[in-house]
Design an enzyme around this catalytic site. Structure first.
Site, PDB file in Angstrom:
ATOM      1  N   HIS A   1      -8.081  -6.325   8.931  1.00  0.00           N
ATOM      2  CA  HIS A   1      -8.195  -6.617   7.497  1.00  0.00           C
ATOM      3  C   HIS A   1      -8.749  -8.030   7.306  1.00  0.00           C
ATOM      4  O   HIS A   1      -8.296  -8.963   7.968  1.00  0.00           O
ATOM      5  CB  HIS A   1      -6.814  -6.495   6.841  1.00  0.00           C
ATOM      6  CG  HIS A   1      -6.863  -6.752   5.369  1.00  0.00           C
ATOM      7  ND1 HIS A   1      -7.331  -5.813   4.474  1.00  0.00           N
ATOM      8  CD2 HIS A   1      -6.529  -7.840   4.641  1.00  0.00           C
ATOM      9  CE1 HIS A   1      -7.285  -6.319   3.257  1.00  0.00           C
ATOM     10  NE2 HIS A   1      -6.806  -7.555   3.320  1.00  0.00           N
TER      11      HIS A   1
ATOM     12  N   ASP B   1       1.623   0.640   8.588  1.00  0.00           N
ATOM     13  CA  ASP B   1       2.810   1.351   8.108  1.00  0.00           C
ATOM     14  C   ASP B   1       2.451   2.024   6.791  1.00  0.00           C
ATOM     15  O   ASP B   1       1.267   2.126   6.456  1.00  0.00           O
ATOM     16  CB  ASP B   1       4.022   0.402   7.999  1.00  0.00           C
ATOM     17  CG  ASP B   1       3.803  -0.680   6.950  1.00  0.00           C
ATOM     18  OD1 ASP B   1       2.818  -0.611   6.190  1.00  0.00           O
ATOM     19  OD2 ASP B   1       4.632  -1.612   6.894  1.00  0.00           O
ATOM     20  N   GLU B   2       3.462   2.432   6.035  1.00  0.00           N
ATOM     21  CA  GLU B   2       3.145   3.226   4.839  1.00  0.00           C
ATOM     22  C   GLU B   2       2.576   2.421   3.683  1.00  0.00           C
ATOM     23  O   GLU B   2       2.101   2.976   2.701  1.00  0.00           O
ATOM     24  CB  GLU B   2       4.388   3.992   4.388  1.00  0.00           C
ATOM     25  CG  GLU B   2       4.654   5.172   5.294  1.00  0.00           C
ATOM     26  CD  GLU B   2       5.539   6.207   4.624  1.00  0.00           C
ATOM     27  OE1 GLU B   2       4.997   7.009   3.842  1.00  0.00           O
ATOM     28  OE2 GLU B   2       6.737   6.183   4.874  1.00  0.00           O
ATOM     29  N   GLY B   3       2.643   1.094   3.776  1.00  0.00           N
ATOM     30  CA  GLY B   3       2.119   0.264   2.688  1.00  0.00           C
ATOM     31  C   GLY B   3       0.628   0.018   2.829  1.00  0.00           C
ATOM     32  O   GLY B   3      -0.015   0.483   3.785  1.00  0.00           O
TER      33      GLY B   3
ATOM     34  N   ASP C   1      -1.909  -2.470   3.907  1.00  0.00           N
ATOM     35  CA  ASP C   1      -2.116  -3.711   4.671  1.00  0.00           C
ATOM     36  C   ASP C   1      -0.811  -4.510   4.830  1.00  0.00           C
ATOM     37  O   ASP C   1      -0.811  -5.742   4.739  1.00  0.00           O
ATOM     38  CB  ASP C   1      -3.185  -4.586   3.989  1.00  0.00           C
ATOM     39  CG  ASP C   1      -4.490  -3.834   3.779  1.00  0.00           C
ATOM     40  OD1 ASP C   1      -4.882  -3.067   4.675  1.00  0.00           O
ATOM     41  OD2 ASP C   1      -5.123  -4.010   2.726  1.00  0.00           O
TER      42      ASP C   1
ATOM     43  N   ARG D   1      -9.636   5.037   3.614  1.00  0.00           N
ATOM     44  CA  ARG D   1      -8.524   5.785   3.005  1.00  0.00           C
ATOM     45  C   ARG D   1      -7.206   5.278   3.551  1.00  0.00           C
ATOM     46  O   ARG D   1      -7.138   4.859   4.715  1.00  0.00           O
ATOM     47  CB  ARG D   1      -8.663   7.282   3.298  1.00  0.00           C
ATOM     48  CG  ARG D   1      -9.846   7.887   2.577  1.00  0.00           C
ATOM     49  CD  ARG D   1     -10.098   9.319   2.986  1.00  0.00           C
ATOM     50  NE  ARG D   1     -11.446   9.671   2.571  1.00  0.00           N
ATOM     51  CZ  ARG D   1     -11.754  10.400   1.497  1.00  0.00           C
ATOM     52  NH1 ARG D   1     -10.788  10.897   0.738  1.00  0.00           N
ATOM     53  NH2 ARG D   1     -13.001  10.660   1.190  1.00  0.00           N
TER      54      ARG D   1
ATOM     55  N   GLY E   1     -19.474   0.400  11.565  1.00  0.00           N
ATOM     56  CA  GLY E   1     -18.958   0.481  12.928  1.00  0.00           C
ATOM     57  C   GLY E   1     -19.158  -0.773  13.751  1.00  0.00           C
ATOM     58  O   GLY E   1     -19.164  -0.708  14.984  1.00  0.00           O
TER      59      GLY E   1
HETATM   60  C1  GRF Z   1     -14.527  -4.776   8.334  1.00  0.00           C
HETATM   61  O1  GRF Z   1     -15.189  -5.923   7.944  1.00  0.00           O
HETATM   62  C2  GRF Z   1     -13.047  -4.838   8.057  1.00  0.00           C
HETATM   63  O2  GRF Z   1     -12.635  -6.056   7.575  1.00  0.00           O
HETATM   64  C3  GRF Z   1     -12.782  -3.833   6.976  1.00  0.00           C
HETATM   65  O3  GRF Z   1     -13.879  -2.969   6.967  1.00  0.00           O
HETATM   66  C4  GRF Z   1     -15.017  -3.566   7.581  1.00  0.00           C
HETATM   67  C5  GRF Z   1     -15.619  -2.544   8.484  1.00  0.00           C
HETATM   68  O4  GRF Z   1     -16.818  -2.921   9.030  1.00  0.00           O
HETATM   69  N1  GRF Z   1     -11.492  -3.230   7.187  1.00  0.00           N
HETATM   70  P1  GRF Z   1     -17.424  -2.138  10.274  1.00  0.00           P
HETATM   71  O5  GRF Z   1     -17.577  -0.680   9.876  1.00  0.00           O
HETATM   72  O6  GRF Z   1     -16.529  -2.310  11.443  1.00  0.00           O
HETATM   73  O7  GRF Z   1     -18.769  -2.749  10.483  1.00  0.00           O
END
Ligand code: GRF
Length: 196
Positions: A112, A144-146, A148, A94, A13
């Site tokens: 991402h 979207d559906e893909g 990333d 997920r 988080g």
């Molecule tokens: C992030 O580093 C992000 O790149 C990826 O998941 C990680 C989550 O980290 N999608 P956090 O739970 O926000 O610390």
């Protein structure tokens, strides 16, 4: 304009915390009304509870990776009941698909750890290192559906340094993530304002 956010996460988080910090400092006109996780023990839930934010666990019926339709519908209902306008995926492991996407069209964001469209999927920073590129980064995009693949809202690059390891690169990317997720939400607010 004020934005009501719902967060979905499976991990520590830190991105949610960065969004909360931006709200607290008065630089992001938003409120987090609910935080949901597919992992009952995730630190993200504990952090949210400490702040008095409503939390909930998404029951994925024992599936390890799948986000079953029923669980997506239930997630949508909980988000809507909490008044959520924009959903932020923050380390949610997920793949979000229909039906959840249909409840929040163009209103679900993800962060991402790569310069999308390069290196979608897991451990993107490692993929970048293995590919021998000179720049890495992170991206906030619409979902979207893909995997990333949705339209990019904001991204920032950083150079890969001599002697960089997967851990050092990941840590440097995460520092940027914590800055650009709130920035992306500010941008969304500005764009929504100018559209009205
Ligand atoms: C992030 O580093 C992000 O790149 C990826 O998941 C990680 C989550 O980290 N999608 P956090 O739970 O926000 O610390």
């Amino acid at each position: 304009m004020h934005m009501v956010l719902g967060i979905l996460g499976s991990g520590s988080g830190s991105n949610m915390q960065a969004i909360l910090d931006a709200i607290d400092s008065g630089t992001l006109n938003a409120r987090i009304s609910i935080v949901l996780s597919d992992c009952p023990d995730a630190l993200i839930l504990e952090r949210a509870r400490k702040r008095g934010i409503e939390t909930g666990v998404i029951d994925c019926s024992g599936f390890r990776n799948k986000f079953p339709d029923e669980a997506q519908r239930e997630t949508a209902q909980r988000l809507l009941a909490a008044g959520v306008e924009v959903v932020c995926l923050a380390g949610f492991l997920r793949l979000v698909k229909r039906p959840l996407l249909d409840f929040f069209p163009n209103k679900i964001l993800n962060i991402h750890p790569s310069l999308l469209p390069a290196f979608p999927g897991l451990e993107a920073w490692k993929q970048a290192l293995d590919a021998g590129v000179t720049e890495a980064g992170c991206t906030v995009h619409f979902v979207d559906e893909g995997m990333d693949t949705g339209p990019i809202l904001l991204q920032e690059s950083l150079p890969i340094l001599a002697g960089e390891t997967a851990d050092s690169l990941h840590a440097r990317i995460q520092c940027i993530e914590r800055r650009i997720y709130p920035d992306a939400l500010r941008k969304l607010l500005r764009e929504n304002l100018s559209a009205h």
